[in-house]
Design a protein around this motif. Sequence first.
Motif, short mmCIF file in Angstrom:
data_model
loop_
_atom_site.label_atom_id
_atom_site.label_comp_id
_atom_site.label_asym_id
_atom_site.label_seq_id
_atom_site.Cartn_x
_atom_site.Cartn_y
_atom_site.Cartn_z
N SER A 7 33.58 89.72 27.75
CA SER A 7 32.27 90.22 27.34
C SER A 7 32.28 91.73 27.17
O SER A 7 31.77 92.28 26.18
CB SER A 7 31.22 89.81 28.38
OG SER A 7 29.96 90.33 28.05
N GLY A 8 32.89 92.42 28.12
CA GLY A 8 32.91 93.87 28.08
C GLY A 8 33.61 94.43 26.85
O GLY A 8 33.13 95.38 26.23
N TYR A 9 34.73 93.83 26.50
CA TYR A 9 35.49 94.37 25.37
C TYR A 9 35.00 93.85 24.02
O TYR A 9 35.34 94.44 22.99
CB TYR A 9 36.98 94.14 25.59
CG TYR A 9 37.56 95.16 26.53
CD1 TYR A 9 37.84 96.45 26.08
CD2 TYR A 9 37.75 94.88 27.88
CE1 TYR A 9 38.34 97.41 26.94
CE2 TYR A 9 38.23 95.83 28.75
CZ TYR A 9 38.53 97.10 28.28
OH TYR A 9 38.99 98.06 29.14
N ILE A 10 34.23 92.79 24.00
CA ILE A 10 33.50 92.44 22.77
C ILE A 10 32.46 93.53 22.50
O ILE A 10 32.33 94.04 21.38
CB ILE A 10 32.83 91.07 22.89
CG1 ILE A 10 33.88 89.95 22.84
CG2 ILE A 10 31.82 90.86 21.76
CD1 ILE A 10 33.33 88.57 23.09
N ALA A 11 31.73 93.91 23.54
CA ALA A 11 30.75 94.98 23.41
C ALA A 11 31.42 96.31 23.06
O ALA A 11 30.89 97.10 22.27
CB ALA A 11 29.93 95.11 24.69
N PHE A 12 32.59 96.54 23.63
CA PHE A 12 33.36 97.75 23.32
C PHE A 12 33.74 97.79 21.84
O PHE A 12 33.66 98.83 21.19
CB PHE A 12 34.60 97.81 24.19
CG PHE A 12 35.56 98.92 23.84
CD1 PHE A 12 35.31 100.22 24.27
CD2 PHE A 12 36.70 98.67 23.10
CE1 PHE A 12 36.19 101.25 23.95
CE2 PHE A 12 37.58 99.70 22.77
CZ PHE A 12 37.32 100.99 23.19
N PRO A 48 27.24 97.59 29.94
CA PRO A 48 26.39 96.40 29.74
C PRO A 48 27.18 95.16 29.40
O PRO A 48 26.77 94.05 29.76
CB PRO A 48 25.47 96.81 28.59
CG PRO A 48 26.15 97.93 27.91
CD PRO A 48 26.92 98.65 28.97
N GLY A 49 28.34 95.32 28.75
CA GLY A 49 29.17 94.16 28.44
C GLY A 49 29.74 93.53 29.69
O GLY A 49 29.67 92.31 29.88
N PHE A 50 30.30 94.34 30.58
CA PHE A 50 30.85 93.83 31.84
C PHE A 50 29.75 93.23 32.71
O PHE A 50 29.92 92.16 33.31
CB PHE A 50 31.57 94.93 32.60
CG PHE A 50 33.01 95.12 32.18
CD1 PHE A 50 33.99 94.24 32.59
CD2 PHE A 50 33.37 96.17 31.36
CE1 PHE A 50 35.31 94.41 32.20
CE2 PHE A 50 34.68 96.35 30.96
CZ PHE A 50 35.66 95.47 31.37
N VAL A 51 28.64 93.94 32.80
CA VAL A 51 27.52 93.44 33.62
C VAL A 51 27.01 92.11 33.05
O VAL A 51 26.78 91.15 33.80
CB VAL A 51 26.38 94.48 33.68
CG1 VAL A 51 25.14 93.88 34.33
CG2 VAL A 51 26.84 95.71 34.44
N LEU A 78 28.18 90.09 22.72
CA LEU A 78 27.51 90.36 21.44
C LEU A 78 26.12 90.96 21.68
O LEU A 78 25.72 91.91 20.99
CB LEU A 78 27.41 89.08 20.62
CG LEU A 78 28.74 88.46 20.15
CD1 LEU A 78 28.50 87.11 19.50
CD2 LEU A 78 29.45 89.40 19.17
N LEU A 79 25.41 90.41 22.64
CA LEU A 79 24.07 90.92 22.95
C LEU A 79 24.15 92.37 23.43
O LEU A 79 23.36 93.22 22.99
CB LEU A 79 23.43 90.04 24.02
CG LEU A 79 22.02 90.41 24.47
CD1 LEU A 79 21.05 90.35 23.30
CD2 LEU A 79 21.56 89.47 25.59
N ALA A 80 25.11 92.66 24.30
CA ALA A 80 25.27 94.03 24.80
C ALA A 80 25.60 94.98 23.65
O ALA A 80 25.07 96.10 23.58
CB ALA A 80 26.35 94.07 25.87
N GLY A 81 26.50 94.55 22.76
CA GLY A 81 26.86 95.40 21.63
C GLY A 81 25.68 95.70 20.74
O GLY A 81 25.48 96.85 20.31
#
Length: 345
Positions: free
Chosen positions: A72-77, A87-90, A110-113
Amino acid sequence: MPSPLRQLKQYLLSGVSHVIPFVACGGILIAVAVGFAPMRPGIGPDFSQAPTLKLLMTIGEAAFALVVPVLSGYIAFGMADRPGLVPGFVGGAIAQTVGAGFLGGIAAGLLAGWVVQALKRLPLPRNLRPIMPILIIPVVASTLVGALLLLVLGPPIKGLMLWLSEVLHHLGSGHRLWLGLLLGSMIAFDMGGPVNKAAFFFGVAMIKEGDVSVMGACAAAICIPPLGLGLATLLRPKHWSEQERESGAAALAMGAIGITEGAIPFAAADPLRVIPTIMAGSSVGAVIALLWGVGDHAPHGGLIVLPVIDHRVAYLLAIATGTLLVALAMNLLKGWKRPVTPEPP
Protein backbone atom coordinates in the motif's frame (compact mmCIF):
# COMPACT_ATOMS: atom_id res chain seq x y z
CA MET A 1 -3.48 0.31 -23.32
CA PRO A 2 -5.31 3.58 -22.52
CA SER A 3 -3.28 6.14 -20.58
CA PRO A 4 -5.25 5.90 -17.27
CA LEU A 5 -4.88 2.11 -17.26
CA ARG A 6 -1.19 2.40 -18.07
CA GLN A 7 -0.74 4.80 -15.18
CA LEU A 8 -2.68 2.48 -12.86
CA LYS A 9 -0.41 -0.41 -13.84
CA GLN A 10 2.66 1.71 -13.11
CA TYR A 11 1.31 2.55 -9.66
CA LEU A 12 0.65 -1.12 -8.92
CA LEU A 13 4.09 -2.13 -10.19
CA SER A 14 5.63 0.43 -7.86
CA GLY A 15 4.10 -1.43 -4.94
CA VAL A 16 4.94 -4.86 -6.34
CA SER A 17 8.62 -4.13 -6.94
CA HIS A 18 9.08 -3.15 -3.29
CA VAL A 19 6.96 -5.93 -1.79
CA ILE A 20 8.62 -8.87 -3.59
CA PRO A 21 11.60 -9.09 -1.18
CA PHE A 22 9.22 -9.20 1.80
CA VAL A 23 7.18 -12.01 0.20
CA ALA A 24 10.32 -13.95 -0.70
CA CYS A 25 11.90 -13.49 2.75
CA GLY A 26 8.78 -14.49 4.65
CA GLY A 27 8.01 -17.36 2.29
CA ILE A 28 11.46 -18.90 2.44
CA LEU A 29 11.69 -18.69 6.23
CA ILE A 30 8.21 -20.15 6.68
CA ALA A 31 8.99 -22.83 4.09
CA VAL A 32 12.07 -23.94 5.97
CA ALA A 33 10.23 -23.94 9.30
CA VAL A 34 7.18 -25.85 8.05
CA GLY A 35 9.19 -28.17 5.80
CA PHE A 36 11.40 -29.48 8.60
CA ALA A 37 8.89 -29.44 11.45
CA PRO A 38 7.09 -32.72 12.20
CA MET A 39 3.43 -32.81 11.11
CA ARG A 40 0.76 -33.81 13.63
CA PRO A 41 -2.63 -34.87 12.17
CA GLY A 42 -5.32 -32.35 13.02
CA ILE A 43 -2.78 -29.86 14.34
CA GLY A 44 -0.24 -29.22 11.58
CA PRO A 45 3.45 -28.35 12.10
CA ASP A 46 4.57 -29.13 15.65
CA PHE A 47 7.23 -26.69 16.88
CA SER A 48 7.09 -27.75 20.53
CA GLN A 49 10.41 -29.62 20.23
CA ALA A 50 11.97 -27.40 17.55
CA PRO A 51 12.70 -23.92 18.99
CA THR A 52 14.96 -22.95 16.08
CA LEU A 53 12.26 -23.73 13.53
CA LYS A 54 9.75 -21.84 15.67
CA LEU A 55 12.10 -18.84 15.64
CA LEU A 56 12.32 -18.96 11.83
CA MET A 57 8.53 -19.25 11.64
CA THR A 58 8.09 -16.16 13.83
CA ILE A 59 10.52 -14.10 11.75
CA GLY A 60 8.87 -15.24 8.52
CA GLU A 61 5.44 -14.32 9.83
CA ALA A 62 6.79 -10.89 10.79
CA ALA A 63 8.00 -10.38 7.22
CA PHE A 64 4.58 -11.42 5.88
CA ALA A 65 2.88 -9.03 8.30
CA LEU A 66 4.59 -6.17 6.46
CA VAL A 67 3.49 -7.24 2.98
CA VAL A 68 0.17 -5.36 2.87
CA PRO A 69 1.45 -2.09 4.43
CA VAL A 70 4.52 -2.07 2.16
CA LEU A 71 2.40 -2.80 -0.91
CA SER A 72 0.00 0.00 0.00
CA GLY A 73 2.74 2.44 0.93
CA TYR A 74 4.67 2.10 -2.29
CA ILE A 75 1.57 2.22 -4.46
CA ALA A 76 0.92 5.60 -2.87
CA PHE A 77 4.60 6.47 -3.34
CA GLY A 78 4.32 5.69 -7.06
CA MET A 79 1.35 8.05 -7.29
CA ALA A 80 2.38 10.93 -5.03
CA ASP A 81 6.10 10.48 -4.30
CA ARG A 82 7.38 10.60 -0.71
CA PRO A 83 4.36 12.46 0.76
CA GLY A 84 2.30 9.37 -0.11
CA LEU A 85 4.39 6.98 1.98
CA VAL A 86 2.94 7.72 5.43
CA PRO A 87 -0.77 7.60 4.50
CA GLY A 88 -0.04 4.60 2.29
CA PHE A 89 1.64 2.62 5.07
CA VAL A 90 -0.98 3.67 7.61
CA GLY A 91 -3.80 2.75 5.22
CA GLY A 92 -2.22 -0.62 4.49
CA ALA A 93 -1.80 -1.38 8.19
CA ILE A 94 -5.43 -0.46 8.87
CA ALA A 95 -6.60 -2.53 5.88
CA GLN A 96 -4.80 -5.50 7.42
CA THR A 97 -6.27 -4.79 10.85
CA VAL A 98 -9.87 -4.68 9.59
CA GLY A 99 -9.33 -7.87 7.59
CA ALA A 100 -9.28 -6.37 4.09
CA GLY A 101 -6.04 -8.17 3.21
CA PHE A 102 -4.19 -7.81 -0.08
CA LEU A 103 -7.04 -6.20 -2.02
CA GLY A 104 -7.66 -3.79 0.83
CA GLY A 105 -3.99 -2.85 0.69
CA ILE A 106 -4.28 -2.01 -3.01
CA ALA A 107 -7.38 0.09 -2.34
CA ALA A 108 -5.66 1.84 0.58
CA GLY A 109 -2.60 2.66 -1.53
CA LEU A 110 -4.64 4.07 -4.40
CA LEU A 111 -6.85 6.01 -1.99
CA ALA A 112 -3.81 7.45 -0.20
CA GLY A 113 -2.23 8.45 -3.51
CA TRP A 114 -5.37 10.21 -4.70
CA VAL A 115 -5.83 12.04 -1.39
CA VAL A 116 -2.22 13.25 -1.39
CA GLN A 117 -2.47 14.38 -5.01
CA ALA A 118 -5.59 16.37 -4.13
CA LEU A 119 -3.91 17.97 -1.11
CA LYS A 120 -0.91 18.98 -3.21
CA ARG A 121 -3.20 20.97 -5.49
CA LEU A 122 -4.71 23.05 -2.69
CA PRO A 123 -3.85 26.76 -2.86
CA LEU A 124 -2.02 27.49 0.37
CA PRO A 125 -0.01 30.45 1.69
CA ARG A 126 3.66 30.35 0.75
CA ASN A 127 4.81 30.06 4.37
CA LEU A 128 2.92 26.75 4.77
CA ARG A 129 4.40 25.05 1.71
CA PRO A 130 7.67 23.89 3.36
CA ILE A 131 5.80 21.92 6.02
CA MET A 132 3.19 20.45 3.66
CA PRO A 133 5.08 17.22 2.77
CA ILE A 134 6.42 16.54 6.27
CA LEU A 135 3.51 17.56 8.49
CA ILE A 136 0.23 18.62 6.93
CA ILE A 137 -0.08 16.02 4.17
CA PRO A 138 0.89 12.98 6.32
CA VAL A 139 -1.49 13.93 9.12
CA VAL A 140 -4.46 14.97 7.01
CA ALA A 141 -4.12 12.20 4.42
CA SER A 142 -3.58 9.46 7.03
CA THR A 143 -6.63 10.64 8.94
CA LEU A 144 -8.85 10.67 5.86
CA VAL A 145 -7.62 7.32 4.54
CA GLY A 146 -7.79 5.66 7.97
CA ALA A 147 -11.29 6.96 8.65
CA LEU A 148 -12.59 5.74 5.30
CA LEU A 149 -11.11 2.28 5.84
CA LEU A 150 -12.33 1.96 9.42
CA LEU A 151 -15.79 3.47 9.01
CA VAL A 152 -16.71 2.65 5.40
CA LEU A 153 -14.85 -0.49 4.29
CA GLY A 154 -14.55 -2.39 7.58
CA PRO A 155 -18.21 -3.16 8.36
CA PRO A 156 -19.05 -4.49 4.84
CA ILE A 157 -16.01 -6.79 4.96
CA LYS A 158 -17.07 -8.22 8.32
CA GLY A 159 -20.59 -8.75 6.98
CA LEU A 160 -19.18 -10.49 3.90
CA MET A 161 -17.17 -12.87 6.08
CA LEU A 162 -20.25 -13.86 8.09
CA TRP A 163 -22.25 -14.42 4.90
CA LEU A 164 -19.50 -16.55 3.36
CA SER A 165 -19.31 -18.71 6.47
CA GLU A 166 -23.05 -19.36 6.31
CA VAL A 167 -22.85 -20.24 2.60
CA LEU A 168 -19.97 -22.65 3.19
CA HIS A 169 -21.78 -24.47 5.98
CA HIS A 170 -24.86 -24.82 3.76
CA LEU A 171 -22.91 -26.17 0.79
CA GLY A 172 -20.92 -28.51 3.00
CA SER A 173 -24.10 -30.45 3.76
CA GLY A 174 -24.20 -32.09 0.33
CA HIS A 175 -23.45 -29.83 -2.63
CA ARG A 176 -19.87 -31.02 -3.14
CA LEU A 177 -19.38 -29.69 -6.67
CA TRP A 178 -20.54 -26.19 -5.78
CA LEU A 179 -18.61 -26.34 -2.52
CA GLY A 180 -15.42 -27.12 -4.43
CA LEU A 181 -15.97 -24.28 -6.88
CA LEU A 182 -16.61 -21.82 -4.07
CA LEU A 183 -13.73 -22.98 -1.88
CA GLY A 184 -11.25 -22.81 -4.74
CA SER A 185 -12.43 -19.36 -5.80
CA MET A 186 -12.24 -18.03 -2.25
CA ILE A 187 -8.78 -19.48 -1.62
CA ALA A 188 -7.37 -17.80 -4.74
CA PHE A 189 -9.36 -14.58 -4.68
CA ASP A 190 -7.25 -12.56 -2.24
CA MET A 191 -4.30 -14.94 -1.66
CA GLY A 192 -4.09 -15.05 2.12
CA GLY A 193 -6.61 -12.28 2.76
CA PRO A 194 -9.92 -12.47 4.65
CA VAL A 195 -11.82 -14.36 1.93
CA ASN A 196 -8.99 -16.91 1.71
CA LYS A 197 -8.94 -17.26 5.48
CA ALA A 198 -12.72 -17.77 5.66
CA ALA A 199 -12.43 -20.80 3.37
CA PHE A 200 -9.29 -22.08 5.10
CA PHE A 201 -10.69 -21.93 8.62
CA PHE A 202 -13.88 -23.59 7.43
CA GLY A 203 -11.68 -26.49 6.32
CA VAL A 204 -9.92 -26.48 9.70
CA ALA A 205 -13.27 -26.54 11.52
CA MET A 206 -14.41 -29.50 9.43
CA ILE A 207 -11.29 -31.46 10.42
CA LYS A 208 -12.39 -31.15 14.04
CA GLU A 209 -15.81 -32.47 13.02
CA GLY A 210 -14.27 -35.51 11.37
CA ASP A 211 -14.58 -34.40 7.70
CA VAL A 212 -11.07 -34.07 6.26
CA SER A 213 -12.24 -33.78 2.64
CA VAL A 214 -12.94 -30.03 2.88
CA MET A 215 -9.39 -29.40 4.05
CA GLY A 216 -8.18 -31.67 1.25
CA ALA A 217 -9.86 -29.40 -1.31
CA CYS A 218 -8.44 -26.30 0.37
CA ALA A 219 -4.95 -27.82 0.55
CA ALA A 220 -4.95 -28.46 -3.19
CA ALA A 221 -6.37 -25.03 -4.03
CA ILE A 222 -3.91 -23.19 -1.78
CA CYS A 223 -0.80 -24.05 -3.78
CA ILE A 224 -2.22 -23.77 -7.33
CA PRO A 225 -1.98 -19.94 -7.80
CA PRO A 226 1.76 -19.62 -7.07
CA LEU A 227 2.62 -22.90 -8.78
CA GLY A 228 0.61 -22.02 -11.89
CA LEU A 229 2.08 -18.53 -12.22
CA GLY A 230 5.59 -19.81 -11.57
CA LEU A 231 5.13 -22.49 -14.22
CA ALA A 232 3.86 -19.86 -16.67
CA THR A 233 7.16 -17.98 -16.41
CA LEU A 234 9.04 -21.22 -17.10
CA LEU A 235 6.96 -22.16 -20.13
CA ARG A 236 7.46 -18.80 -21.89
CA PRO A 237 10.41 -17.10 -20.16
CA LYS A 238 11.09 -14.65 -23.02
CA HIS A 239 7.63 -13.18 -22.60
CA TRP A 240 8.15 -12.31 -18.93
CA SER A 241 10.42 -9.63 -17.49
CA GLU A 242 13.42 -10.51 -15.36
CA GLN A 243 11.58 -9.34 -12.26
CA GLU A 244 8.57 -11.52 -13.15
CA ARG A 245 10.81 -14.55 -13.68
CA GLU A 246 12.39 -13.98 -10.27
CA SER A 247 8.91 -13.74 -8.76
CA GLY A 248 8.02 -16.96 -10.59
CA ALA A 249 10.92 -18.84 -9.04
CA ALA A 250 9.92 -17.65 -5.57
CA ALA A 251 6.27 -18.51 -6.30
CA LEU A 252 7.17 -22.11 -7.19
CA ALA A 253 9.02 -22.54 -3.90
CA MET A 254 6.18 -21.00 -1.89
CA GLY A 255 3.51 -22.94 -3.74
CA ALA A 256 5.23 -26.21 -2.93
CA ILE A 257 4.86 -25.55 0.78
CA GLY A 258 1.35 -24.11 0.58
CA ILE A 259 1.88 -20.34 0.68
CA THR A 260 -0.68 -18.72 -1.62
CA GLU A 261 0.88 -15.29 -1.08
CA GLY A 262 3.53 -16.22 -3.64
CA ALA A 263 1.01 -15.14 -6.29
CA ILE A 264 0.59 -11.62 -4.87
CA PRO A 265 3.28 -9.89 -7.00
CA PHE A 266 1.61 -11.13 -10.19
CA ALA A 267 -1.90 -10.28 -9.02
CA ALA A 268 -0.93 -6.81 -7.86
CA ALA A 269 0.69 -6.01 -11.21
CA ASP A 270 -2.15 -7.39 -13.38
CA PRO A 271 -5.23 -8.10 -11.21
CA LEU A 272 -7.82 -8.16 -14.01
CA ARG A 273 -6.18 -11.11 -15.75
CA VAL A 274 -4.39 -12.88 -12.92
CA ILE A 275 -7.13 -13.08 -10.25
CA PRO A 276 -9.86 -14.67 -12.45
CA THR A 277 -7.28 -17.09 -13.87
CA ILE A 278 -6.01 -18.35 -10.52
CA MET A 279 -9.57 -18.54 -9.19
CA ALA A 280 -10.46 -20.86 -12.10
CA GLY A 281 -7.37 -23.03 -11.55
CA SER A 282 -7.90 -23.36 -7.80
CA SER A 283 -11.61 -24.12 -8.32
CA VAL A 284 -10.79 -26.96 -10.71
CA GLY A 285 -8.24 -28.37 -8.27
CA ALA A 286 -10.65 -28.14 -5.34
CA VAL A 287 -13.46 -29.84 -7.27
CA ILE A 288 -11.20 -32.73 -8.34
CA ALA A 289 -9.99 -33.17 -4.77
CA LEU A 290 -13.53 -33.20 -3.36
CA LEU A 291 -15.01 -35.53 -5.98
CA TRP A 292 -12.13 -38.01 -5.66
CA GLY A 293 -12.30 -38.11 -1.88
CA VAL A 294 -8.99 -36.42 -1.06
CA GLY A 295 -8.57 -35.84 2.66
CA ASP A 296 -6.08 -33.68 4.55
CA HIS A 297 -5.58 -34.36 8.25
CA ALA A 298 -3.42 -31.25 8.82
CA PRO A 299 -4.54 -27.61 8.57
CA HIS A 300 -2.08 -26.76 5.82
CA GLY A 301 -1.64 -27.20 2.07
CA GLY A 302 0.91 -27.78 -0.65
CA LEU A 303 3.17 -30.75 -1.27
CA ILE A 304 4.62 -30.86 2.25
CA VAL A 305 1.41 -32.30 3.70
CA LEU A 306 1.55 -35.44 1.52
CA PRO A 307 2.33 -37.67 4.53
CA VAL A 308 -1.09 -36.85 6.04
CA ILE A 309 -3.12 -36.89 2.79
CA ASP A 310 -5.72 -39.53 1.90
CA HIS A 311 -5.74 -40.51 -1.82
CA ARG A 312 -2.40 -38.92 -2.61
CA VAL A 313 -2.49 -39.65 -6.35
CA ALA A 314 -5.79 -37.78 -6.69
CA TYR A 315 -4.36 -34.95 -4.60
CA LEU A 316 -1.34 -34.61 -6.90
CA LEU A 317 -3.61 -34.85 -9.95
CA ALA A 318 -5.81 -32.04 -8.61
CA ILE A 319 -2.78 -29.81 -8.03
CA ALA A 320 -1.23 -30.64 -11.41
CA THR A 321 -4.46 -29.99 -13.31
CA GLY A 322 -5.12 -26.64 -11.67
CA THR A 323 -1.49 -25.58 -12.01
CA LEU A 324 -1.34 -26.41 -15.71
CA LEU A 325 -4.65 -24.63 -16.31
CA VAL A 326 -3.36 -21.44 -14.65
CA ALA A 327 -0.04 -21.54 -16.52
CA LEU A 328 -1.56 -22.11 -19.98
CA ALA A 329 -4.42 -19.65 -19.48
CA MET A 330 -2.11 -16.95 -18.10
CA ASN A 331 0.26 -17.18 -21.04
CA LEU A 332 -2.67 -17.19 -23.45
CA LEU A 333 -4.22 -14.11 -21.83
CA LYS A 334 -0.92 -12.26 -22.00
CA GLY A 335 -1.18 -12.65 -25.76
CA TRP A 336 1.30 -13.74 -28.39
CA LYS A 337 3.08 -10.43 -28.30
CA ARG A 338 6.76 -9.82 -28.88
CA PRO A 339 9.08 -11.13 -26.15
CA VAL A 340 10.01 -8.75 -23.36
CA THR A 341 13.18 -6.89 -24.28
CA PRO A 342 16.02 -7.38 -21.80
CA GLU A 343 16.55 -4.51 -19.39
CA PRO A 344 19.76 -2.52 -20.06
CA PRO A 345 22.60 -3.25 -17.62
